[in-house]
Write an enzyme that holds these catalytic residues in place. Sequence first.
Site, PDB file in Angstrom:
ATOM      1  CG  ASP A 557      82.657  38.674   5.056  1.00  0.00           C
ATOM      2  OD1 ASP A 557      83.798  39.680   4.934  1.00  0.00           O
ATOM      3  OD2 ASP A 557      82.950  37.536   5.548  1.00  0.00           O
ATOM      4  CG  HIS A 699      79.274  39.595   8.857  1.00  0.00           C
ATOM      5  ND1 HIS A 699      79.789  38.798   9.893  1.00  0.00           N
ATOM      6  CD2 HIS A 699      79.116  38.764   8.040  1.00  0.00           C
ATOM      7  CE1 HIS A 699      80.056  37.736   9.734  1.00  0.00           C
ATOM      8  NE2 HIS A 699      79.775  37.508   8.294  1.00  0.00           N
TER       9      HIS A 699
HETATM   10 ZN    ZN Z   1      78.856  36.067   4.278  1.00  0.00          ZN
END
Ligand code: ZN
Length: 747
Positions: A557, A699
Amino acid sequence: MVCMTTFSYAGGFGIGPDMPENINTVNTFEGVNLTWGKSPESDGYKVYRRLPEQRHSVEIAEIEGADKNFFTDKTAESGKKYEYSVRAYKDIFLSRLSERKELVRLSQPTIEKVTLGDGCIELNWKKSAGAEGYYVYKKTAQGIEFLGNVKGDNNCFYEDKDVSERKSYTYTVTAYSGESRSSHEYKTSPIFVGTPKITSVENTGKSITVKWQKPKFADSFVIYRKGNNDTQWVKLKVLSSEADNFIDSDVKSGEIYTYTVRAISQKNYSGYNKSGVSLQCLNIPENFSAGNYNDGISLSWDAVEGAESYNVYRTYDKTTEIIGQTASVAYSDMNVEEGKTYTYSIKAVGFKSDMLSDSTENISCCVLKKPLNIAAVNMFDGIQLYWEKSNSATGYIIYRKNFGEMEWTKIRTVNSRNTNYIIDHDVQKDRMYMYTVQCVKNGVLGSFDVNGVSIRHIPSLGIKATLCPQGIKLQWSEIRNSSGYELFRKTDGDADWVKIGSIDASQTACIDGNPIYGKKNNYVVRVLFSDGGFADSTVSSAFGIDPNKPMVALTYDDGPSTEVTNRILDKLAQYNARATFFVVGERVNKYSDCLKRAVSQHCEIGNHSYHHKDLSKSTAEEIKQEIISTNTAVENITGVYPVVARAPGGAVNDLARENAGMPFIFWSIDTLDWKYRNAESVTEKVKNEVKDGSIVLMHDLYNSTADASDILIPWLTENGYQLVTVSEMMAVKGIEMKDGETYISGY
Ligand code: ZN
C-alpha cells in the site's frame, strides 16, 4: 525526162561525145548528190540508176548543158543502195556509159532535241531509215571528237555524260551504212545544269522530308511529286538556291509518294531522276506510353494508317537495339530487371521493311515489380496490410475493392520505402475486402498483383482470457456465418502457436484446462467459414496458475516510491512472481515509471484512494471522487483500469461500501511493517502465519519492507507458494468479487 534510145550502143564505136569520168556521189539533206567530170563537146547528160538486183540501169534524168555536171536524186529511198552512172549526149549520139558509182541513200539524222538530262546532255535525232547505225560527234576546241557508235536505225538517242556545269556543247550525228554516210548538221545544247542528287526521303513527324546534294551552280530548285495514281509529275514548289531540302506536309499516312528535283541555272532547267525516289508516308505513332505491368514494361501506342507492323526500340546503357517487331499496337518487354530504367521508342513499318515512320519520343520507365508477400490481417479496429519492402521504391500505393467490384480504388499513399504496412480503419464487419499494393518511384507506378489478397473483416472477436478454478477461461463474441472456431496457444518464449482445440459454431467460450503453469499463456481464436476462409482474433493472455498448489497474494500500500517499489519489482521479476500494489492516486503521475514497470511485470494495480483519505469519514460524493479519480489516473498511465480497492486504514462504513463501486480487499496477515520498520519481524510474521490463500499487507515506502521482500519472495517460492495477484487468486479460488463487498483472503 526518161528516154531510151537505140543509139546508145553506137557510142561504143567512137561516134558520140566523150564519156563522163570521176563520178561522185554523196548524201545531202535533199537526196543523193551526183557530180561528174564535164564532157565539153556534149549537149548534156543523162543520169542512170540501178538497184543491185536490177539487170539494167534506168535513166532517171536528162540535163541540158555541157557545164551542168551535177544532179540531185531526190527520189532515192533512205536505206537503199543505188548504182549511179552518167552518159553525155550530142544530138542523137550518146557517149559510152560512165563507171557505176555505189551509194546507200541515208536521210539526214537531224538532231531534233538537245536537252539537259540527269547528269548528262541528251540527244534525240530523226531516224535515218535503213541505217546500220549512227556516229555521234561533239565539237570541241581541239576539233571534232567522236563520242560513240549507236547501232540500229531505230536507236536515235544518246546521253553525253562528260559535261560540265555552265557550259554548252555542239553535237552532230551521221547515219552510216557500209561505206556510206549521211549528211549531218550541228546543234548546240543549252548550258549544262547539274541535277540535284536526292540523298534521302524520310518520314518526319506527319510530313515527308526530301533532301538533296546541290549541284555547283543553281539559282533555284523545283520539287516534283507523283502520288499513288499519278502518271505525271506534279510541280510542288520552287525553292531558292540555298535550299537543300523540302518538307512536304500535304501527305496522307499510308500513301506512297515519289519525288524528284530539278535545278534551274540561268533559266535553264536541269535534267532529273526520272524514276524518282519513293516512300510510303507513315505518320509518327501517337499516344505512346510506357508503364509497369505484370512485372514487365508494357508499351502501347495508336495505330498508324498504312503501317504493317511496328519496330520497338530499347535503349539501356547507351546502347539502342530493336527488341521486337509487332503487328499489334502494344508490346510487353519482360526481359527487364528490377530497379533499372529503360528507354523506349516506336517506329511504324510500311509495306517494305525499310519504309519507316519517324521515331516516337523516347519514354523512360523504371522497372518496379510487384511487392512480394502481401498479407492482410484482421485488427481490433481495422485490417492491417503488410508486404515486403522494395529496395527500388520510394513509396507505395494501396488499393482496395469490395468483393465483386471490378475497379481498384486508391485508399492510401505511403511516402516511405520502409513503411511497409498500413491499417485500413474504414472497413465494415463481416465484409470481404481485397487489397493490392503498388510500388512508386518518383512518380513511376509499379506493377501490382491484379488479384490482390482477400480478407473478411472480423473487427474484434473480443477474446478474453481469464483465470478460473479449472484453468483459463476463453470467451469471445459470436461471429455470424462462422462454421466453427479453433483455439491456438503459445506461451512466452515459444516460437509457434499450437492448436489446442476445435470449438463448435454455437459456442463462444471454452476453458483451457491445461494451461502452462507459471507462464503467460497467449491465445488466438480462429474463426472458420464454410467457404474455407478464416480470420484470426487478436491475442489475449493469462498466467497459468495451478489451482492444486498453494498461493499467496503479497500486497503493498501507499506507494509507489522509486527506490522501494523498484527493489520489490526486481525481486518479483527474478522469481517470475507477481504482487498487487494499492496505489495512492496523487502519487501515480510522479511515480509513473514504477507504475508502468509493475504492469509490464503483470502485477496488479489496486486503488488506495486519491488523497489517502479516511473513506469512513467522507461524503458519498467525496468517496466517488477519491475512487474514480485514482482509477482514471492509473488507466491514463498504464492503460489498465483497476478492479480492486483497499480503503486507507481499512476503514469502511456502509456509505463507503455503497459508493465505492469496487470490491474492498482486506488482508489475512498484517506485517505491521510501517510500525517496526524491521525486516526480520516482517518475515517471521509471514513465515509463521502464511497458508494457501493468504493476503499479506505491506507498504512499499520502507527499505526494511524491501529487505523483507528480498527474503520472503524466495522463501515462499521455495516452499511451494505461487505468488499471484489478488484478482488472480480470487479467480483461481472461484471467489467472485462484488462491488462494495470486503474480502480478507482466498480461503
Ligand atoms: Zn495506507
